[in-house]
Design a protein around this motif. Structure first.
Motif, PDB file in Angstrom:
ATOM      1  N   THR A   1      35.242 -65.290 -51.364  1.00  0.00           N
ATOM      2  CA  THR A   1      36.025 -65.933 -52.711  1.00  0.00           C
ATOM      3  C   THR A   1      35.629 -65.930 -54.378  1.00  0.00           C
ATOM      4  N   CYS A   2      35.837 -64.908 -54.277  1.00  0.00           N
ATOM      5  CA  CYS A   2      35.322 -64.173 -55.591  1.00  0.00           C
ATOM      6  C   CYS A   2      37.319 -63.254 -55.934  1.00  0.00           C
ATOM      7  N   THR A   3      37.257 -62.716 -56.998  1.00  0.00           N
ATOM      8  CA  THR A   3      38.119 -61.523 -57.164  1.00  0.00           C
ATOM      9  C   THR A   3      37.726 -60.716 -58.008  1.00  0.00           C
ATOM     10  N   VAL A   4      38.436 -59.269 -57.542  1.00  0.00           N
ATOM     11  CA  VAL A   4      37.373 -58.711 -58.202  1.00  0.00           C
ATOM     12  C   VAL A   4      38.170 -57.636 -59.097  1.00  0.00           C
ATOM     13  N   ARG A   5      38.391 -56.914 -60.032  1.00  0.00           N
ATOM     14  CA  ARG A   5      38.964 -55.681 -61.001  1.00  0.00           C
ATOM     15  C   ARG A   5      38.234 -54.384 -61.484  1.00  0.00           C
ATOM     16  N   TRP A   6      38.660 -53.804 -60.060  1.00  0.00           N
ATOM     17  CA  TRP A   6      37.880 -52.421 -60.256  1.00  0.00           C
ATOM     18  C   TRP A   6      38.874 -51.047 -60.548  1.00  0.00           C
ATOM     19  N   SER A   7      38.364 -50.247 -61.374  1.00  0.00           N
ATOM     20  CA  SER A   7      39.489 -49.443 -61.760  1.00  0.00           C
ATOM     21  C   SER A   7      38.543 -47.952 -61.821  1.00  0.00           C
ATOM     22  N   PHE A   8      38.824 -46.944 -61.517  1.00  0.00           N
ATOM     23  CA  PHE A   8      38.097 -46.047 -61.588  1.00  0.00           C
ATOM     24  C   PHE A   8      38.831 -44.807 -62.770  1.00  0.00           C
ATOM     25  N   LEU A   9      37.941 -44.349 -64.151  1.00  0.00           N
ATOM     26  CA  LEU A   9      38.431 -43.677 -64.821  1.00  0.00           C
ATOM     27  C   LEU A   9      38.453 -42.075 -64.772  1.00  0.00           C
ATOM     28  N   LYS A  10      37.341 -40.905 -64.136  1.00  0.00           N
ATOM     29  CA  LYS A  10      37.024 -40.498 -64.227  1.00  0.00           C
ATOM     30  C   LYS A  10      36.276 -39.566 -63.644  1.00  0.00           C
ATOM     31  N   SER A  11      36.061 -38.737 -63.134  1.00  0.00           N
ATOM     32  CA  SER A  11      34.725 -37.949 -62.291  1.00  0.00           C
ATOM     33  C   SER A  11      33.392 -37.171 -63.558  1.00  0.00           C
ATOM     34  N   LEU A  12      32.589 -37.682 -63.758  1.00  0.00           N
ATOM     35  CA  LEU A  12      31.370 -36.782 -64.567  1.00  0.00           C
ATOM     36  C   LEU A  12      31.510 -35.461 -63.870  1.00  0.00           C
ATOM     37  N   GLU A  13      31.478 -35.566 -62.237  1.00  0.00           N
ATOM     38  CA  GLU A  13      30.850 -34.049 -62.400  1.00  0.00           C
ATOM     39  C   GLU A  13      32.145 -33.965 -60.828  1.00  0.00           C
TER      40      GLU A  13
ATOM     41  N   ARG B   1      35.683 -68.300 -57.760  1.00  0.00           N
ATOM     42  CA  ARG B   1      36.481 -68.985 -57.533  1.00  0.00           C
ATOM     43  C   ARG B   1      37.233 -70.461 -58.693  1.00  0.00           C
ATOM     44  N   PHE B   2      36.787 -70.605 -59.900  1.00  0.00           N
ATOM     45  CA  PHE B   2      37.314 -71.009 -60.977  1.00  0.00           C
ATOM     46  C   PHE B   2      37.357 -70.360 -61.535  1.00  0.00           C
ATOM     47  N   GLY B   3      37.204 -69.016 -61.529  1.00  0.00           N
ATOM     48  CA  GLY B   3      37.883 -68.043 -62.825  1.00  0.00           C
ATOM     49  C   GLY B   3      36.657 -67.452 -64.205  1.00  0.00           C
ATOM     50  N   ARG B   4      35.634 -67.818 -63.432  1.00  0.00           N
ATOM     51  CA  ARG B   4      34.575 -67.893 -64.266  1.00  0.00           C
ATOM     52  C   ARG B   4      34.288 -66.139 -64.308  1.00  0.00           C
ATOM     53  N   LEU B   5      33.821 -65.462 -64.802  1.00  0.00           N
ATOM     54  CA  LEU B   5      32.508 -64.194 -65.097  1.00  0.00           C
ATOM     55  C   LEU B   5      31.444 -63.555 -64.323  1.00  0.00           C
ATOM     56  N   VAL B   6      31.522 -63.147 -62.935  1.00  0.00           N
ATOM     57  CA  VAL B   6      30.269 -63.766 -62.146  1.00  0.00           C
ATOM     58  C   VAL B   6      29.144 -61.994 -63.203  1.00  0.00           C
ATOM     59  N   PHE B   7      29.685 -61.099 -63.059  1.00  0.00           N
ATOM     60  CA  PHE B   7      29.071 -59.619 -62.815  1.00  0.00           C
ATOM     61  C   PHE B   7      29.759 -58.641 -63.693  1.00  0.00           C
ATOM     62  N   GLY B   8      29.864 -57.909 -64.787  1.00  0.00           N
ATOM     63  CA  GLY B   8      30.630 -56.471 -65.073  1.00  0.00           C
ATOM     64  C   GLY B   8      31.151 -57.298 -66.084  1.00  0.00           C
ATOM     65  N   ASN B   9      32.343 -56.364 -66.431  1.00  0.00           N
ATOM     66  CA  ASN B   9      33.301 -56.419 -67.785  1.00  0.00           C
ATOM     67  C   ASN B   9      34.334 -55.542 -67.293  1.00  0.00           C
ATOM     68  N   GLU B  10      35.540 -55.859 -67.724  1.00  0.00           N
ATOM     69  CA  GLU B  10      36.717 -55.143 -67.362  1.00  0.00           C
ATOM     70  C   GLU B  10      36.550 -53.695 -68.231  1.00  0.00           C
ATOM     71  N   VAL B  11      36.484 -54.103 -69.690  1.00  0.00           N
ATOM     72  CA  VAL B  11      36.825 -53.093 -70.760  1.00  0.00           C
ATOM     73  C   VAL B  11      35.416 -52.767 -70.813  1.00  0.00           C
ATOM     74  N   VAL B  12      34.209 -52.393 -70.408  1.00  0.00           N
ATOM     75  CA  VAL B  12      33.000 -51.995 -70.477  1.00  0.00           C
ATOM     76  C   VAL B  12      33.166 -50.718 -69.415  1.00  0.00           C
ATOM     77  N   ALA B  13      32.975 -50.132 -70.017  1.00  0.00           N
ATOM     78  CA  ALA B  13      32.396 -48.681 -68.493  1.00  0.00           C
ATOM     79  C   ALA B  13      31.252 -48.909 -68.469  1.00  0.00           C
ATOM     80  N   LYS B  14      31.649 -47.819 -67.072  1.00  0.00           N
ATOM     81  CA  LYS B  14      29.806 -47.770 -66.792  1.00  0.00           C
ATOM     82  C   LYS B  14      29.519 -46.410 -66.202  1.00  0.00           C
ATOM     83  N   ASP B  15      28.906 -45.398 -66.188  1.00  0.00           N
ATOM     84  CA  ASP B  15      28.524 -44.319 -65.468  1.00  0.00           C
ATOM     85  C   ASP B  15      28.039 -44.842 -63.951  1.00  0.00           C
ATOM     86  N   VAL B  16      28.206 -44.156 -63.009  1.00  0.00           N
ATOM     87  CA  VAL B  16      27.899 -45.252 -61.218  1.00  0.00           C
ATOM     88  C   VAL B  16      27.708 -43.741 -60.672  1.00  0.00           C
ATOM     89  N   LEU B  17      25.956 -43.802 -60.186  1.00  0.00           N
ATOM     90  CA  LEU B  17      25.791 -42.379 -59.459  1.00  0.00           C
ATOM     91  C   LEU B  17      25.289 -42.679 -57.756  1.00  0.00           C
TER      92      LEU B  17
END
Length: 323
Positions: A197-209, A246-262
């Motif tokens: 019941t959620c909407t996901v906005r995901w994007s891949f920016l670059k590979s650090l390694e 489902r109501f359009g409220r932000l539950v987790f993360g941010n579309e603007v702030v990039a995070k380093d993921v290992l």
């Protein structure tokens, strides 16, 4: 003249001659059997005439229908009479095993991975530990090459990154057909259970390694020739993720702030199957990795219950009111 001689003579006679002898000399010809076959005038419908009369097996109500009361010989004779095969003592069900149910010999990431440089003492120690555990991975890679001759760890790392990106894009777009081609039956419910019941906005920016293979294992299932291969790939990337309810409220993360993921992603393939595909099987989360913040869930706000006024239970004095 004997009966056998008369029978031989009868075979040589023509039908008209036999009829003439029967009329004129009935006493002499009485012992001779004459066979007369009357044929139908329309022989092409012989099959249909035969099907007009069919034998129907009526049930015998005097038989014992309770199988538990019959002896083995009675059961065997009845099954032979009805043309049945004896039942098997087990129930066979069709099974299609395309993925295993867990990660066998999971990779244990070294503590501080992604933060220590190879030039430091801790980074050099990690490199030495990786080389010491590499022997089993080399043997597993050789076994995979017996079924997949072009398999290479350097090329597979790039292929794994393509599968990784394709799977996460399909998850964000809710493309189940593409997602089933990229993840196994174990991984699919883990990825989609909380996002129905959620909407996901995901994007891949670059590979650090650059991605690299850090672990490989093979195992057999049921038979020695039924081989499954699992390869763990290390990804160190930069991504953005935002999850809305489902109501359009932000539950987790941010579309603007990039995070380093290992991440340590396990890819699996049924290598014994010529049509097998490398798919995401599971992600390894080390114990030393900090826990992620839980998402904010939306609940229905309960309406406050208003207290009803309590009626006065004291009965008024009528005599005082009259006075």
């Amino acid at each position: 003249m004997s009966l056998s001689q008369w029978t031989g003579l009868r075979t040589l006679m023509t039908p008209s001659l036999v009829k003439a002898i029967q009329r004129n000399v009935p006493a002499v010809i009485a012992g001779i059997q004459v066979r007369h076959i009357a044929k139908h005038w329309a022989p092409e419908f012989k099959k249909l005439r035969r099907l007009k009369v069919q034998k129907v097996k009526l049930p015998n109500f005097n038989e014992e229908n309770d199988v538990s009361k019959l002896s083995p010989d009675q059961i065997r004779s009845r099954m032979k009479e009805e043309g049945l095969l004896p039942p098997r003592p087990w129930m066979e069900r069709p099974l299609l095993i395309t993925a295993t149910s867990a990660v066998f010999e999971p990779y244990v990431p070294p503590e501080g991975d992604g933060k220590l440089s190879a030039l430091t003492l801790g980074g050099a120690k990690q490199s030495m530990e990786f080389l010491s555990k590499k022997s089993k991975s080399v043997m597993a890679v050789r076994k995979i090459r017996n079924y997949e001759e072009d398999f290479s760890t350097s090329d597979f790392a790039e292929q794994a990154q393509e599968i990784y990106l394709k799977a996460h894009k399909a998850l964000a777009e809710k493309d189940d057909d593409t997602l089933h081609q990229c993840v196994t039956e174990l991984c699919y419910p883990l990825m989609t259970d909380d996002l129905k019941t959620c909407t996901v906005r995901w994007s891949f920016l670059k590979s650090l390694e650059p991605p690299r293979v850090v672990h490989a294992r093979c195992t057999d299932l049921i038979t020695k020739d039924n081989i499954f291969g699992q390869v763990t790939v290390r990804f160190h990337t930069q991504q953005t993720l935002a999850v809305y309810d489902r109501f359009g409220r932000l539950v987790f993360g941010n579309e603007v702030v990039a995070k380093d993921v290992l991440e340590y992603v396990v890819f699996e393939k049924h290598v014994a199957n010529i049509y097998g595909l490398w798919r995401i099987h599971e992600k390894i989360i080390p114990d030393w990795m900090p826990e992620r913040d839980a998402g904010k869930k939306t609940y229905i706000k309960q309406k406050p219950v208003e207290a009803e006024p309590v009626a006065d239970s004291v009965v008024p004095d009528k005599s005082a009111a009259v006075a």
